[in-house]
Structures are given as structure tokens and as C-alpha cells.
Design a protein around this motif. Sequence first.
Motif, PDB file in Angstrom:
ATOM      1  N   VAL A 211      42.086  43.361  19.145  1.00 35.59           N
ATOM      2  CA  VAL A 211      41.072  44.279  19.673  1.00 35.59           C
ATOM      3  C   VAL A 211      39.995  43.538  20.477  1.00 35.59           C
ATOM      4  CG1 VAL A 211      39.233  45.884  19.025  1.00 35.59           C
ATOM      5  CG2 VAL A 211      41.505  46.098  17.989  1.00 35.59           C
ATOM      6  N   PRO A 212      39.365  42.481  19.931  1.00 33.25           N
ATOM      7  CA  PRO A 212      38.369  41.767  20.758  1.00 33.25           C
ATOM      8  C   PRO A 212      38.994  41.101  21.970  1.00 33.25           C
ATOM      9  CG  PRO A 212      38.739  40.623  18.673  1.00 33.25           C
ATOM     10  CD  PRO A 212      39.402  41.946  18.557  1.00 33.25           C
ATOM     11  N   ARG A 213      40.259  40.677  21.864  1.00 32.12           N
ATOM     12  CA  ARG A 213      40.945  40.060  23.006  1.00 32.12           C
ATOM     13  C   ARG A 213      40.981  41.004  24.198  1.00 32.12           C
ATOM     14  NH1 ARG A 213      46.111  41.224  24.550  1.00 32.12           N
ATOM     15  NH2 ARG A 213      47.100  39.755  25.986  1.00 32.12           N
ATOM     16  N   VAL A 214      41.435  42.225  23.968  1.00 31.69           N
ATOM     17  CA  VAL A 214      41.560  43.184  25.062  1.00 31.69           C
ATOM     18  C   VAL A 214      40.192  43.691  25.512  1.00 31.69           C
ATOM     19  CG1 VAL A 214      42.545  45.386  25.770  1.00 31.69           C
ATOM     20  CG2 VAL A 214      43.859  43.852  24.311  1.00 31.69           C
ATOM     21  N   ALA A 215      39.277  43.908  24.563  1.00 32.25           N
ATOM     22  CA  ALA A 215      37.948  44.399  24.926  1.00 32.25           C
ATOM     23  C   ALA A 215      37.204  43.380  25.797  1.00 32.25           C
ATOM     24  CB  ALA A 215      37.143  44.699  23.663  1.00 32.25           C
ATOM     25  N   VAL A 216      37.227  42.110  25.386  1.00 33.14           N
ATOM     26  CA  VAL A 216      36.548  41.065  26.161  1.00 33.14           C
ATOM     27  C   VAL A 216      37.220  40.877  27.517  1.00 33.14           C
ATOM     28  CG1 VAL A 216      36.094  38.587  26.272  1.00 33.14           C
ATOM     29  CG2 VAL A 216      35.622  39.841  24.177  1.00 33.14           C
ATOM     30  N   GLY A 217      38.550  40.843  27.516  1.00 30.10           N
ATOM     31  CA  GLY A 217      39.271  40.691  28.783  1.00 30.10           C
ATOM     32  C   GLY A 217      39.005  41.843  29.731  1.00 30.10           C
ATOM     33  N   SER A 218      38.969  43.064  29.193  1.00 30.43           N
ATOM     34  CA  SER A 218      38.717  44.233  30.026  1.00 30.43           C
ATOM     35  C   SER A 218      37.320  44.169  30.644  1.00 30.43           C
ATOM     36  CB  SER A 218      38.837  45.506  29.180  1.00 30.43           C
ATOM     37  OG  SER A 218      40.136  45.670  28.686  1.00 30.43           O
ATOM     38  N   ALA A 219      36.329  43.853  29.824  1.00 29.43           N
ATOM     39  CA  ALA A 219      34.962  43.784  30.320  1.00 29.43           C
ATOM     40  C   ALA A 219      34.822  42.712  31.404  1.00 29.43           C
ATOM     41  CB  ALA A 219      34.006  43.504  29.164  1.00 29.43           C
ATOM     42  N   ALA A 220      35.423  41.547  31.178  1.00 34.60           N
ATOM     43  CA  ALA A 220      35.336  40.467  32.161  1.00 34.60           C
ATOM     44  C   ALA A 220      36.040  40.839  33.460  1.00 34.60           C
ATOM     45  CB  ALA A 220      35.955  39.192  31.577  1.00 34.60           C
ATOM     46  N   GLN A 221      37.176  41.500  33.323  1.00 34.96           N
ATOM     47  CA  GLN A 221      37.938  41.901  34.499  1.00 34.96           C
ATOM     48  C   GLN A 221      37.170  42.917  35.330  1.00 34.96           C
ATOM     49  OE1 GLN A 221      41.817  43.463  33.477  1.00 34.96           O
ATOM     50  NE2 GLN A 221      42.825  41.778  34.490  1.00 34.96           N
ATOM     51  N   LEU A 222      36.663  43.934  34.659  1.00 38.35           N
ATOM     52  CA  LEU A 222      35.948  44.987  35.378  1.00 38.35           C
ATOM     53  C   LEU A 222      34.652  44.475  35.995  1.00 38.35           C
ATOM     54  CD1 LEU A 222      36.603  47.793  32.791  1.00 38.35           C
ATOM     55  CD2 LEU A 222      37.274  47.877  35.185  1.00 38.35           C
ATOM     56  N   ALA A 223      34.042  43.483  35.349  1.00 38.04           N
ATOM     57  CA  ALA A 223      32.776  42.958  35.847  1.00 38.04           C
ATOM     58  C   ALA A 223      32.959  42.039  37.048  1.00 38.04           C
ATOM     59  CB  ALA A 223      32.056  42.199  34.724  1.00 38.04           C
ATOM     60  N   THR A 224      34.152  41.468  37.224  1.00 44.03           N
ATOM     61  CA  THR A 224      34.341  40.467  38.277  1.00 44.03           C
ATOM     62  C   THR A 224      35.290  40.890  39.387  1.00 44.03           C
ATOM     63  OG1 THR A 224      36.147  39.405  37.029  1.00 44.03           O
ATOM     64  CG2 THR A 224      33.919  38.580  36.661  1.00 44.03           C
ATOM     65  N   PHE A 225      36.141  41.883  39.120  1.00 44.40           N
ATOM     66  CA  PHE A 225      37.196  42.183  40.095  1.00 44.40           C
ATOM     67  C   PHE A 225      36.652  42.709  41.413  1.00 44.40           C
ATOM     68  CE2 PHE A 225      40.190  45.128  42.057  1.00 44.40           C
ATOM     69  CZ  PHE A 225      41.216  44.247  42.339  1.00 44.40           C
ATOM     70  N   THR A 226      35.739  43.678  41.363  1.00 45.39           N
ATOM     71  CA  THR A 226      35.243  44.279  42.600  1.00 45.39           C
ATOM     72  C   THR A 226      34.558  43.251  43.483  1.00 45.39           C
ATOM     73  OG1 THR A 226      34.942  46.427  41.525  1.00 45.39           O
ATOM     74  CG2 THR A 226      33.738  46.056  43.570  1.00 45.39           C
ATOM     75  N   SER A 227      33.701  42.412  42.884  1.00 45.54           N
ATOM     76  CA  SER A 227      33.013  41.385  43.685  1.00 45.54           C
ATOM     77  C   SER A 227      34.001  40.367  44.226  1.00 45.54           C
ATOM     78  CB  SER A 227      31.937  40.697  42.843  1.00 45.54           C
ATOM     79  OG  SER A 227      32.497  40.124  41.675  1.00 45.54           O
ATOM     80  N   ALA A 228      35.040  40.036  43.449  1.00 45.74           N
ATOM     81  CA  ALA A 228      36.050  39.080  43.922  1.00 45.74           C
ATOM     82  C   ALA A 228      36.841  39.675  45.087  1.00 45.74           C
ATOM     83  CB  ALA A 228      36.989  38.710  42.776  1.00 45.74           C
ATOM     84  N   LYS A 229      37.182  40.961  44.986  1.00 46.99           N
ATOM     85  CA  LYS A 229      37.921  41.621  46.080  1.00 46.99           C
ATOM     86  C   LYS A 229      37.061  41.708  47.340  1.00 46.99           C
ATOM     87  CE  LYS A 229      39.105  45.976  45.520  1.00 46.99           C
ATOM     88  NZ  LYS A 229      38.626  46.799  46.644  1.00 46.99           N
ATOM     89  N   ASP A 230      35.774  42.013  47.171  1.00 54.58           N
ATOM     90  CA  ASP A 230      34.868  42.062  48.323  1.00 54.58           C
ATOM     91  C   ASP A 230      34.758  40.693  48.977  1.00 54.58           C
ATOM     92  OD1 ASP A 230      34.444  44.723  47.849  1.00 54.58           O
ATOM     93  OD2 ASP A 230      32.524  44.446  46.809  1.00 54.58           O
ATOM     94  N   TRP A 231      34.726  39.645  48.155  1.00 54.27           N
ATOM     95  CA  TRP A 231      34.647  38.275  48.688  1.00 54.27           C
ATOM     96  C   TRP A 231      35.875  37.957  49.534  1.00 54.27           C
ATOM     97  CZ3 TRP A 231      37.565  33.775  47.852  1.00 54.27           C
ATOM     98  CH2 TRP A 231      36.989  32.579  48.319  1.00 54.27           C
ATOM     99  N   VAL A 232      37.043  38.363  49.065  1.00 55.69           N
ATOM    100  CA  VAL A 232      38.277  38.142  49.825  1.00 55.69           C
ATOM    101  C   VAL A 232      38.253  38.943  51.124  1.00 55.69           C
ATOM    102  CG1 VAL A 232      40.777  38.483  49.820  1.00 55.69           C
ATOM    103  CG2 VAL A 232      39.638  37.585  47.781  1.00 55.69           C
ATOM    104  N   CYS A 233      37.749  40.197  51.066  1.00 54.90           N
ATOM    105  CA  CYS A 233      37.678  41.033  52.268  1.00 54.90           C
ATOM    106  C   CYS A 233      36.772  40.413  53.318  1.00 54.90           C
ATOM    107  CB  CYS A 233      37.175  42.429  51.904  1.00 54.90           C
ATOM    108  SG  CYS A 233      38.368  43.458  51.028  1.00 54.90           S
ATOM    109  N   GLU A 234      35.660  39.840  52.874  1.00 54.38           N
ATOM    110  CA  GLU A 234      34.723  39.218  53.804  1.00 54.38           C
ATOM    111  C   GLU A 234      35.359  38.059  54.558  1.00 54.38           C
ATOM    112  OE1 GLU A 234      31.416  38.094  51.450  1.00 54.38           O
ATOM    113  OE2 GLU A 234      30.705  40.156  51.121  1.00 54.38           O
ATOM    114  N   ARG A 235      36.317  37.375  53.923  1.00 54.19           N
ATOM    115  CA  ARG A 235      36.985  36.249  54.582  1.00 54.19           C
ATOM    116  C   ARG A 235      37.989  36.720  55.627  1.00 54.19           C
ATOM    117  NH1 ARG A 235      33.434  35.061  51.877  1.00 54.19           N
ATOM    118  NH2 ARG A 235      32.950  33.099  50.872  1.00 54.19           N
ATOM    119  N   GLN A 236      38.350  38.019  55.604  1.00 55.02           N
ATOM    120  CA  GLN A 236      39.280  38.619  56.566  1.00 55.02           C
ATOM    121  C   GLN A 236      40.607  37.867  56.641  1.00 55.02           C
ATOM    122  OE1 GLN A 236      37.083  38.858  60.267  1.00 55.02           O
ATOM    123  NE2 GLN A 236      35.969  40.680  59.596  1.00 55.02           N
ATOM    124  N   TRP A 237      41.083  37.450  55.472  1.00 54.69           N
ATOM    125  CA  TRP A 237      42.376  36.763  55.436  1.00 54.69           C
ATOM    126  C   TRP A 237      43.536  37.748  55.579  1.00 54.69           C
ATOM    127  CZ3 TRP A 237      40.584  33.839  50.450  1.00 54.69           C
ATOM    128  CH2 TRP A 237      39.745  32.780  50.810  1.00 54.69           C
TER     129      TRP A 237
END
Length: 341
Positions: A211-237
Amino acid sequence: MAAGTGALAPFPGPPSTSLHEFPYPPQKRAHVARGSPAGGVPPAIDLVLGATAGCLACVLTNPLEVVKTRLQLQGELQPPGTYPRPYRGVLRAVGAVCRADGLRGLQKGLAASLLYQGLMNGVRFYCYSHAEDAGWTGYPGGTVAAGAVAGAVGAFVGSPAYLVKTHLQAQTLAAVAVGHQHNHESISGAFESIYKQHGVAGLWRGVTGAVPRVAVGSAAQLATFTSAKDWVCERQWFGEGSWAVVLAGGMVSGVAVAVTMTPFDVVSTRLYNQPVDADGTGKLYRGFLDCILQISSKEGLLGLYKGIGAVYLRLGPHTVLSLFFWDELRKMMQHQQPPGP
């Protein structure tokens, strides 16, 4: 993730972007009346679609799950450098599994993995869809909280399948065996054996790590994915709206997720796989905190990061594949629905 991390919680975009719109460019969400299904798909249908999507992704990423399990059990409670290492890194571990168990060995525990992904992802997407319908994800931090809670509930429901999956994936020839060998003949035999010896409670042994494995992983994923995707978009790769952007964003975000989640993943694997007494008490670990303390003191802090390479390499592809299949299945369902009045 994932699931698994098994798979982790769904990846919405910014708060204004609903799950079914992922991973396309941000767009304004049409007004949805309270009680109407977000994206035109009822939560009950999302349960089936999420389960199906997780299973399809699992078939392609299960080999890395086998490798991860072996790496995490290797040298259990032994100081570094004092034990043989049949599995050295992800690629060499893949070769070791193939030599010992054949190519089919890379799909060990697949049936149990599919069962886990179906249960965990189905419940996870169902719960998240309900949270989205209720408007909870629109509040600050609501997306992360809803994803973490949905993932935790899914992990609890799917825990018996993850228990059996871990047992089956750890089994191999004695020469390269790591961790306790439960020697189950099949997935049905494993469930039957555990139930006969320890009852229903025995099927949920190790859930305190899942339970803590998935909860912590989910929170970390949701907190970082959007900003990481935006960072990749800015590079226009890549082109706008390309799945390559999503995959690249997932792999960038995966660094943070792997670092935060792997210790919980290692603990979860150890708790699931440890031998138990007749009354179901673990012979190696008394529980979640005891497992962390024992690993840290006997294997060092790096012992909590065993298998991090496999965790990372599995995380991005599995998440993107799960959401890709889920999104496509959702669109198919929407096209089959009769038009509104």
C-alpha cells in the motif's frame, strides 16, 4: 507502474485536463454535469478498461518485473560483497534468467501479474474516475491525493495476486536461486497452498509494504510527470502531441519516481517473499518498519535501492503503454455509445 508497480496512479495533465484527454496537448475540458461520467465513460466501464489496459501493458513489461524481483532478493540480509551475485545489472540479469529458465523464464508469474494488474488497475481507475466525477481533482493537490488513494485501494485489492506473483518469479534453479523458494507448481496451486496453511489473512500477507509503495509512487509520479512533460515539450525534440513526448516525459519523471519508490518496492518484495511460521508470522521481518531497519543495518542504505535500474526501465514504458491502451479503449467505447439527445 505498478505497478508492479506493478502500474501506478493515472496521469492527468494539468488540473483542467481530464484523464481521457491524456496525453494530448492541454485543452479545456467541456462542462460535465455533476453525476455525469467524466469523458463520457461511466466509472464501472473505466474499471473494465483500466484492467484491460494494465494487462496489455503487463505482457510487454513482465520480463523486467522478473529481473527486478531477482535483483531485490539477491543477498538478502547479507553484507555487500559476502554473497554470490548471479544477477549483475539488468542486462546480465536477463541473460542469467534465460540461461537458467529459458526464454519462458522471462514471463514467469505472468498469469499472477495479469491478475494483479487487472485487479489493481481496474480498482484504481474506477476510484480515480469517481473522484474526478465528484470534482475532487479540481482542488489544489486533489489530483495527487486522489491518485495516491486510488492506487492504495487498488494495491490492497490486488495484494494476494502480487504475493503469488512474487513467489513464482523468485523460483528458479538452486544454482541461481535468491530469496526463499516457495516451490509452487502453478498459480492455482499457490493460492490453494497459502489459503490452506494460513487462511484468508495469509493471502494479504505483505500488504503493509504494497500500500505505501503504490501510494508513494503515485504521488511522486503525479507530482513530477506534468512538469517533466512540459520540460520535454520546451526542448521541441518531438512533434506536438506525439507519444514520444509522453514517453520521454515519463522517463524523465521516472527518475524521481524510481528514487522515491524503490525502497518501498524492495520492502514490499521482501515482505511478500519471506518464509513464515505455522501461524503466518514472518521468519525474517516482523513488519514494514522492521524490514527497513534490517535491510539498512545489514545491507546498507544501498540495499534499499536494489533493482532500481529495472524499476526505472520498466516504469516509463509500462505507464505509457497502460495509458495508451486505456485511452484507445475509451475512445472505442465513446464511438460505440449512441449520440445524446
